[in-house]
Write an enzyme that holds these catalytic residues in place. Structure first.
Site, mmCIF file in Angstrom:
data_model
loop_
_atom_site.group_PDB
_atom_site.id
_atom_site.type_symbol
_atom_site.label_atom_id
_atom_site.label_comp_id
_atom_site.label_asym_id
_atom_site.label_seq_id
_atom_site.Cartn_x
_atom_site.Cartn_y
_atom_site.Cartn_z
ATOM 1 N N LYS A 187 0.871 -1.178 0.000
ATOM 2 C CA LYS A 187 0.000 0.000 0.000
ATOM 3 C C LYS A 187 0.907 1.227 0.000
ATOM 4 O O LYS A 187 1.480 1.600 1.014
ATOM 5 C CB LYS A 187 -0.921 0.022 1.215
ATOM 6 C CG LYS A 187 -2.005 1.064 1.031
ATOM 7 C CD LYS A 187 -2.362 1.811 2.289
ATOM 8 C CE LYS A 187 -1.322 2.762 2.787
ATOM 9 N NZ LYS A 187 -0.983 3.888 1.905
ATOM 10 N N GLU A 262 10.339 0.952 10.268
ATOM 11 C CA GLU A 262 11.416 1.941 10.063
ATOM 12 C C GLU A 262 10.794 3.306 10.282
ATOM 13 O O GLU A 262 10.063 3.792 9.427
ATOM 14 C CB GLU A 262 11.967 1.851 8.634
ATOM 15 C CG GLU A 262 12.542 0.522 8.243
ATOM 16 C CD GLU A 262 13.743 0.122 9.079
ATOM 17 O OE1 GLU A 262 14.321 0.985 9.773
ATOM 18 O OE2 GLU A 262 14.100 -1.057 9.036
ATOM 19 N N CYS A 296 14.797 10.291 6.617
ATOM 20 C CA CYS A 296 14.903 9.941 8.039
ATOM 21 C C CYS A 296 16.361 9.872 8.496
ATOM 22 O O CYS A 296 16.643 9.818 9.684
ATOM 23 C CB CYS A 296 14.168 8.639 8.329
ATOM 24 S SG CYS A 296 14.677 7.318 7.243
ATOM 25 N N GLU A 393 12.100 15.782 14.392
ATOM 26 C CA GLU A 393 12.708 15.607 13.079
ATOM 27 C C GLU A 393 12.175 16.730 12.178
ATOM 28 O O GLU A 393 10.965 16.947 12.122
ATOM 29 C CB GLU A 393 12.245 14.244 12.570
ATOM 30 C CG GLU A 393 12.841 13.798 11.292
ATOM 31 C CD GLU A 393 12.398 12.361 10.965
ATOM 32 O OE1 GLU A 393 11.242 12.003 11.238
ATOM 33 O OE2 GLU A 393 13.236 11.628 10.434
HETATM 34 P P1 ADP Z 1 3.916 11.437 6.655
HETATM 35 O O1 ADP Z 1 3.047 12.148 7.681
HETATM 36 O O2 ADP Z 1 5.210 12.053 6.506
HETATM 37 O O3 ADP Z 1 3.190 11.219 5.354
HETATM 38 P P2 ADP Z 1 3.281 8.904 7.627
HETATM 39 O O4 ADP Z 1 3.913 8.081 8.642
HETATM 40 O O5 ADP Z 1 1.978 9.522 7.956
HETATM 41 O O6 ADP Z 1 4.274 10.013 7.208
HETATM 42 O O7 ADP Z 1 3.092 8.099 6.273
HETATM 43 C C1 ADP Z 1 3.797 6.969 5.902
HETATM 44 C C2 ADP Z 1 2.859 5.956 5.331
HETATM 45 O O8 ADP Z 1 1.828 5.676 6.262
HETATM 46 C C3 ADP Z 1 2.133 6.361 4.056
HETATM 47 O O9 ADP Z 1 1.917 5.217 3.260
HETATM 48 C C4 ADP Z 1 0.839 6.863 4.578
HETATM 49 O O10 ADP Z 1 -0.139 6.823 3.591
HETATM 50 C C5 ADP Z 1 0.572 5.860 5.661
HETATM 51 N N1 ADP Z 1 -0.388 6.343 6.668
HETATM 52 C C6 ADP Z 1 -0.619 7.585 7.059
HETATM 53 N N2 ADP Z 1 -1.567 7.637 8.002
HETATM 54 C C7 ADP Z 1 -1.955 6.381 8.221
HETATM 55 C C8 ADP Z 1 -2.881 5.745 9.113
HETATM 56 N N3 ADP Z 1 -3.624 6.442 9.967
HETATM 57 N N4 ADP Z 1 -2.995 4.405 9.063
HETATM 58 C C9 ADP Z 1 -2.227 3.711 8.216
HETATM 59 N N5 ADP Z 1 -1.333 4.224 7.375
HETATM 60 C C10 ADP Z 1 -1.193 5.545 7.372
#
Ligand code: ADP
Length: 492
Positions: A187, A262, A296, A393
């Site tokens: 995903k 990670e 990161c 960060e």
């Molecule tokens: P950023 O805020 O920098 O986008 P995230 O950790 O939110 O970093 O995003 C990393 C991944 O996690 C992406 O694939 C994002 O779509 C997914 N993601 C973001 N929010 C959620 C959530 N609530 N549940 C599952 N996956 C999520």
């Protein structure tokens, strides 16, 4: 529109790499509902990509279960041949893949090209490592018994991947999973699904069987939750923020599965007085500004010892002022747009908080004249550990420089963080390098170099920077379960 990415996408040699459908069981799944993919440099809409529903997740999981029954029994050498072919396809189509990445992610084209090569290297590396998933034999403590451990694939796996490395974070996970004999559903981040779908197209070319590698696109939270609700998903791997990693781990608690996370970093970059200044400045530029700071591994707290502090600040600011900001497709650009507006906001917030708390701007600081998602590369000096910019960060092109006096002091300050991903140390003193690397509470420590990643190394963090490792032989074990077998002779 000036600097539009559309012409670059129209010039792709292989238009079929620009997929807008999800990839489920070897077929392209279109949906009436879509999500928009936007060029972060211009705000222009690039594509409408399938918004999968929960039922599509269920379909993908059931195909992954079926595909696993066959894939687990394919010889590792044959699995490796598919992975190598996939990597070769990536290299052949590197220009197209890089253009797709720059269009949706924003990074300069030269960096996108490097990422494609880096991403392909994981497929090649794990192709070979899959053949070395050795188990062990154990001298027996039981009479007439033979004890052994076999490493077997864990089963159906899920990867939830971020937007900062839209290709490499997929192959680093999928290379290991597929080499181990697992099937994987990816995903991708909603910001960068096109790179993931292009990889799926090349996996299809490489003959990776239907259901072994699938890509589900759409809104992140509901799809991730549905994937992790399935007890048949036996392992998941996530790269992203610590906050979301925690949510996903909680969601996995119900079904107790293997998790590889990670997460965020807050890398200290420590420059001792005995380090050659020019080398340290050049290393710090690379460690701070690669991926436009959205990395990161980015140097987040630049600690410089008193004797070099003023000169370092001056030279680092001079180098920063020369960085060219612009559309990633323009030649010579060092810093592209931020992929998400929230990154721009975070940079602004950290700068203003630091200034109020007594830091000083040496270069940059003002909003970018380019507007939109662009951030002016900025250097803040006289930062202290309590400021937001040192505690969080940054994930953007804003550098925080902090003075220090003594070795023990800087080690304690570097370790005073909930994060523990990467740390950098610059010194000519071998004894000091050994002492400091021993004491740093980080999963990865680089001495006198900003470059240390690659397929053969165990990438991962301590503390709240994550769980497990990716790349290297450790990365393969995330997708394997040991099976202990005791065979006893029936006494005659
Ligand atoms: P950023 O805020 O920098 O986008 P995230 O950790 O939110 O970093 O995003 C990393 C991944 O996690 C992406 O694939 C994002 O779509 C997914 N993601 C973001 N929010 C959620 C959530 N609530 N549940 C599952 N996956 C999520």
């Amino acid at each position: 529109m000036k600097g539009s990415a559309t012409p670059a996408l129209m010039r792709l040699k292989r238009q079929d790499l620009l997929q807008k459908c999800a990839y489920v069981n070897g077929a392209w799944l279109s949906k009436v509902e879509t999500i928009s993919v936007v060029d972060p440099a211009t705000g222009e809409k690039l594509a409408q990509v399938a918004a999968c529903e929960r039922s599509d997740v269920d379909t993908a999981v059931s195909f992954a279960i079926t595909a696993f029954q066959r894939w687990r029994d394919v010889l590792p050498s044959e699995r490796g041949a598919h992975l190598r072919k996939w990597a070769a396809g990536m290299r052949e189509n590197a220009e197209d893949l890089a253009a797709i990445m720059t269009a949706e992610q924003g990074k300069p084209l030269t960096e996108a090209r490097s990422e494609i090569s880096y991403a392909a290297s994981f497929l090649d590396w794990f192709a070979a490592e899959g053949e070395r998933a050795y188990g062990e034999t154990i001298p027996s403590h039981l009479a007439r018994s033979r004890l052994s451990v076999q490493m077997q694939p864990v089963g159906v796996t899920v990867a939830i991947t971020p937007w900062n490395f839209p290709s490499a974070m997929i192959t680093r996970k999928a290379g290991a999973a597929l080499a181990a004999g697992c099937t994987m559903i990816v995903k991708p981040a909603p910001e960068t699904p096109l790179s993931a779908l292009a990889l799926a197209r090349l996996a299809e070319d490489a003959g990776v069987p239907a259901g072994v590698f699938q890509v589900i696109t759409g809104e992140a939270a509901p799809l991730a939750k549905r994937l992790l609700d399935h007890s048949d998903v036996r392992a998941f791997s996530f790269t992203g923020s610590t906050e979301i990693g925690r949510i996903l781990l909680e969601q996995s608690a119900k079904t107790l599965r293997k998790a590889s996370l990670e997460l965020g970093g807050n890398a200290p970059f420590i420059v001792f007085d005995d380090a050659p200044l020019e080398t340290a400045v050049a290393g710090c530029m690379a460690a701070k500004f690669a991926t436009s700071g959205q990395d990161c591994l980015a140097a987040n707290r630049i600690y410089v010892q008193g004797g070099s502090y003023q000169r370092f600040v001056h030279e680092f600011a001079k180098a920063t002022s020369k960085l060219k900001v612009g559309n990633g497709f323009e030649p010579g650009v060092d810093i592209g747009p931020m992929t998400k507006p929230s990154v721009v906001e975070k940079c602004r917030r950290q700068i203003s908080e630091a200034l109020c708390a007594g830091a000083r701007i040496v270069v940059g600081g003002q909003d970018s004249p380019l507007g939109g998602n662009f951030v002016t590369p900025t250097v803040l000096a006289d930062v202290t550990d309590g400021m937001l910019i040192a505690k969080e960060e940054t994930f953007g092109p804003v550098a925080a420089i902090l003075p220090f006096d003594r070795e023990a002091e800087v080690v304690a300050r570097a370790n005073n963080s909930e994060m523990g991903l990467a740390a950098y140390v610059y010194t000519r003193d071998l004894n000091r390098a050994m002492r400091v690397t021993d004491q740093l509470e980080y999963g990865m420590v680089a001495v006198n170099t900003p470059k240390f990643t690659g397929a053969p190394i165990p990438f991962g963090g301590w503390k709240q920077s994550g769980l497990g490792r990716e790349g290297s032989r450790h990365g393969l074990t995330e997708y394997l379960e040991p099976k202990y077998v005791c065979i006893s002779n029936i006494a005659d």
